[in-house]
Design an enzyme around this catalytic site. Structure first.
Site, PDB file in Angstrom:
ATOM      1  N   GLY A 142      -6.382   1.100   0.354  1.00 53.16           N
ATOM      2  CA  GLY A 142      -7.249   1.835  -0.948  1.00 53.16           C
ATOM      3  C   GLY A 142      -6.480   3.225  -0.370  1.00 53.16           C
ATOM      4  O   GLY A 142      -5.847   4.381  -1.254  1.00 53.16           O
ATOM      5  N   LYS A 202       0.640   5.568   9.300  1.00 49.69           N
ATOM      6  CA  LYS A 202       0.187   5.165   7.488  1.00 49.69           C
ATOM      7  C   LYS A 202       0.800   6.098   6.204  1.00 49.69           C
ATOM      8  O   LYS A 202       1.293   6.961   6.483  1.00 49.69           O
ATOM      9  CB  LYS A 202      -1.720   5.716   7.678  1.00 49.69           C
ATOM     10  CG  LYS A 202      -2.530   5.234   6.262  1.00 49.69           C
ATOM     11  CD  LYS A 202      -2.240   3.980   6.421  1.00 49.69           C
ATOM     12  CE  LYS A 202      -3.487   3.810   4.908  1.00 49.69           C
ATOM     13  NZ  LYS A 202      -3.405   2.139   4.051  1.00 49.69           N
ATOM     14  N   GLY A 247       4.258 -11.219   7.883  1.00 50.05           N
ATOM     15  CA  GLY A 247       3.459 -12.024   8.677  1.00 50.05           C
ATOM     16  C   GLY A 247       4.209 -12.368   9.557  1.00 50.05           C
ATOM     17  O   GLY A 247       3.722 -13.342  10.727  1.00 50.05           O
ATOM     18  N   VAL A 303       8.198  -7.423   2.927  1.00 48.91           N
ATOM     19  CA  VAL A 303       7.409  -6.907   1.969  1.00 48.91           C
ATOM     20  C   VAL A 303       5.959  -6.161   1.380  1.00 48.91           C
ATOM     21  O   VAL A 303       6.006  -6.333   3.191  1.00 48.91           O
ATOM     22  CB  VAL A 303       7.324  -8.305   1.916  1.00 48.91           C
ATOM     23  CG1 VAL A 303       8.581  -9.671   0.300  1.00 48.91           C
ATOM     24  CG2 VAL A 303       6.569  -9.960   2.554  1.00 48.91           C
ATOM     25  N   ASN A 304       5.780  -5.682   0.797  1.00 47.21           N
ATOM     26  CA  ASN A 304       4.566  -5.247   1.240  1.00 47.21           C
ATOM     27  C   ASN A 304       3.755  -6.482   1.218  1.00 47.21           C
ATOM     28  O   ASN A 304       3.806  -7.524   0.783  1.00 47.21           O
ATOM     29  CB  ASN A 304       4.578  -4.169   0.052  1.00 47.21           C
ATOM     30  CG  ASN A 304       3.762  -3.018   0.158  1.00 47.21           C
ATOM     31  OD1 ASN A 304       2.274  -3.349   1.157  1.00 47.21           O
ATOM     32  ND2 ASN A 304       4.112  -1.752  -0.130  1.00 47.21           N
ATOM     33  N   CYS A 357       2.280   1.096  -5.620  1.00 42.68           N
ATOM     34  CA  CYS A 357       1.463   2.005  -6.033  1.00 42.68           C
ATOM     35  C   CYS A 357       1.219   1.545  -7.266  1.00 42.68           C
ATOM     36  O   CYS A 357       2.564   1.380  -8.447  1.00 42.68           O
ATOM     37  CB  CYS A 357       1.619   3.240  -5.997  1.00 42.68           C
ATOM     38  SG  CYS A 357       0.248   3.872  -4.711  1.00 42.68           S
TER      39      CYS A 357
HETATM   40  C1  LIG Z   1      -4.846  -2.265   6.605  1.00 43.98           C
HETATM   41  C2  LIG Z   1      -3.267  -2.336   5.609  1.00 43.98           C
HETATM   42  C3  LIG Z   1      -2.855  -1.652   5.375  1.00 43.98           C
HETATM   43  C4  LIG Z   1      -1.591  -0.792   4.878  1.00 43.98           C
HETATM   44  N1  LIG Z   1      -0.995  -0.119   4.077  1.00 43.98           N
HETATM   45  C5  LIG Z   1       0.491   0.005   3.859  1.00 43.98           C
HETATM   46  C6  LIG Z   1       0.431   1.718   3.855  1.00 43.98           C
HETATM   47  O1  LIG Z   1      -0.123   2.515   3.916  1.00 43.98           O
HETATM   48  N2  LIG Z   1       1.956   1.632   3.202  1.00 43.98           N
HETATM   49  C7  LIG Z   1       2.300   0.563   2.856  1.00 43.98           C
HETATM   50  O2  LIG Z   1       3.805   0.150   2.830  1.00 43.98           O
HETATM   51  N3  LIG Z   1       2.292  -0.385   3.329  1.00 43.98           N
HETATM   52  C8  LIG Z   1       0.496  -0.578   3.575  1.00 43.98           C
HETATM   53  N4  LIG Z   1       0.228  -2.390   4.362  1.00 43.98           N
HETATM   54  C9  LIG Z   1       1.149  -3.160   4.573  1.00 43.98           C
HETATM   55  C10 LIG Z   1       1.680  -3.451   5.617  1.00 43.98           C
HETATM   56  O3  LIG Z   1       2.844  -2.390   5.992  1.00 43.98           O
HETATM   57  C11 LIG Z   1       3.591  -4.908   5.112  1.00 43.98           C
HETATM   58  O4  LIG Z   1       4.080  -4.469   4.309  1.00 43.98           O
HETATM   59  C12 LIG Z   1       2.251  -6.162   5.211  1.00 43.98           C
HETATM   60  O5  LIG Z   1       0.443  -6.146   5.497  1.00 43.98           O
HETATM   61  C13 LIG Z   1       3.350  -7.083   5.685  1.00 43.98           C
HETATM   62  O6  LIG Z   1       3.357  -7.346   6.894  1.00 43.98           O
HETATM   63  P1  LIG Z   1       2.246  -8.239   8.292  1.00 43.98           P
HETATM   64  O7  LIG Z   1       1.766  -9.898   7.175  1.00 43.98           O
HETATM   65  O8  LIG Z   1       2.851  -8.534   9.463  1.00 43.98           O
HETATM   66  O9  LIG Z   1       1.328  -7.760   7.630  1.00 43.98           O
HETATM   67  C14 LIG Z   1      -1.056  -2.228   5.023  1.00 43.98           C
HETATM   68  C15 LIG Z   1      -1.534  -3.672   5.705  1.00 43.98           C
HETATM   69  C16 LIG Z   1      -2.754  -3.351   5.857  1.00 43.98           C
HETATM   70  C17 LIG Z   1      -2.922  -5.027   6.464  1.00 43.98           C
END
Ligand SMILES: Cc1cc2nc3c(=O)[nH]c(=O)nc-3n(C[C@H](O)[C@H](O)[C@H](O)COP(=O)(O)O)c2cc1C
Length: 314
Positions: free
Chosen positions: A81, A54, A254, A201-202, A140
């Site tokens: 957040g 995290k 995804g 991607v984020n 951020c």
């Molecule tokens: C609940 C949640 C918390 C996340 N917290 C962070 C974080 O602390 N730092 C970060 O770089 N990305 C964070 N992300 C983004 C994920 O690491 C990832 O980039 C994004 O969800 C896309 O991948 P996915 O579709 O497999 O979830 C978070 C995503 C989710 C769903």
């Protein structure tokens, strides 16, 4: 017939880049896997490529008020957040346990609201043993520049990546925001500023409203969209970034199956991260590794690294 007839050869799943050697390309994404320790009884942590913890900041943070999560069609909105225990507590309370585990790869995700915040968090993490790399979350808001996110402005991105690179004692993965007009341009900015690896991607900025109450589904109103809903867009962005720079690129957005992993690797990713899938299946990463072994054996892939950027376009 030999005894091996009909038995598929074992695929070499290893990938290596920027001084990192992973036993396979499947990493758990930041924010969906806690600090890793929470998953030790659920996932065989030494079976996956690694995990990103995290996001960590210089000070602990409480995060946004609820509601912070909302399920959408094939996706999820979150506005956690960036709640976290802070870089110091991670080094003192979580890393010692992680160091006892054999054969795992731990990557620390870092964020801040000013350039100095990023530098301070990295300096604290530099003191901790057992971290393989840093992943810089640039999605951020910069509180000194009216809240515009670092990753959406080329000048701010350049500044924060260069500052992080100066203080970092470890390979620096820059995690790009998809909320930009040209991902290729941002990839090039991060490369020129000293990134060792890109990840993307984020989440996509999005929102949902309850028509009955006319209120936003998320207290913060806007939130990040993740999960299968974003996969085709994420794949396009990974493809564009991988073709814009010479750096290794980690793809995500995804991913929930082995064939999703293959798609991202064909688009140019050297490794992938799995995020939202961990919410509906906490064993998603380990299961995807197993599926990947099977997929590669069935498709006569000897080395998974051979698939990187191997999409056919004729
Ligand atoms: C609940 C949640 C918390 C996340 N917290 C962070 C974080 O602390 N730092 C970060 O770089 N990305 C964070 N992300 C983004 C994920 O690491 C990832 O980039 C994004 O969800 C896309 O991948 P996915 O579709 O497999 O979830 C978070 C995503 C989710 C769903």
């Amino acid at each position: 017939m030999s005894n091996n007839a009909g038995r598929a050869a074992v695929t070499d799943l290893r990938v290596a880049f920027a001084g990192l050697a992973l036993k396979n390309p499947v990493l758990a994404a930041s924010g969906t896997f806690g600090y890793g320790v929470e998953f030790e009884d659920v996932v065989a942590l030494d079976r996956i490529g690694g995990f990103i913890v995290k996001g960590l900041s210089r000070e602990p943070m409480a995060g946004n008020p609820p509601p912070r999560l909302w399920e959408t069609a094939a996706g999820m909105l979150n506005s956690i957040g960036l709640q976290n225990i802070g870089a110091r507590a991670f080094v003192e309370e979580k890393l010692p346990r992680l160091r006892q585990m054999r054969n795992i790869v731990v990557i620390a995700n870092v964020f801040g609201y000013t350039r100095e915040d990023y530098e301070a968090a990295i300096q604290v993490l530099n003191e901790g043993e057992g971290i393989a790399a840093y992943e810089l979350n640039v999605s951020c808001p910069n509180t000194r520049h009216g809240g515009i996110t670092f990753g959406s402005d080329p000048r701010l991105l350049d500044e924060v990546v260069a500052a992080a690179k100066r203080v970092s004692r470890r390979p620096l993965i820059v995690k790009l925001s998809p909320n930009v007009t040209s991902i290729a341009e941002m990839a090039r900015v991060a490369e020129a500023a000293g990134a060792d690896v890109l990840s993307l991607v984020n989440t996509f900025v999005a929102m949902a409203i309850d028509p009955e109450t006319r209120r936003p589904r998320i207290a913060h109103v806007t939130a990040g969209l993740s999960g299968p809903a974003i996969k085709p867009i994420a794949l396009r962005m990974v493809y564009e970034a991988a073709h814009a720079v010479d750096l290794p690129v980690i793809g995500m957005g995804g991913i929930s199956t082995a064939s999703d992993v293959i798609e991202f690797m064909l688009a140019g990713a050297v490794a992938v991260e799995v995020g939202t899938a961990n919410f509906w299946d906490p064993r998603a990463t380990e299961n995807i590794v197993r599926e990947l072994e099977q997929w590669c054996a069935e498709h006569n892939v000897e080395k998974i690294a051979d698939l990187i950027g191997a999409m056919k376009s004729d």
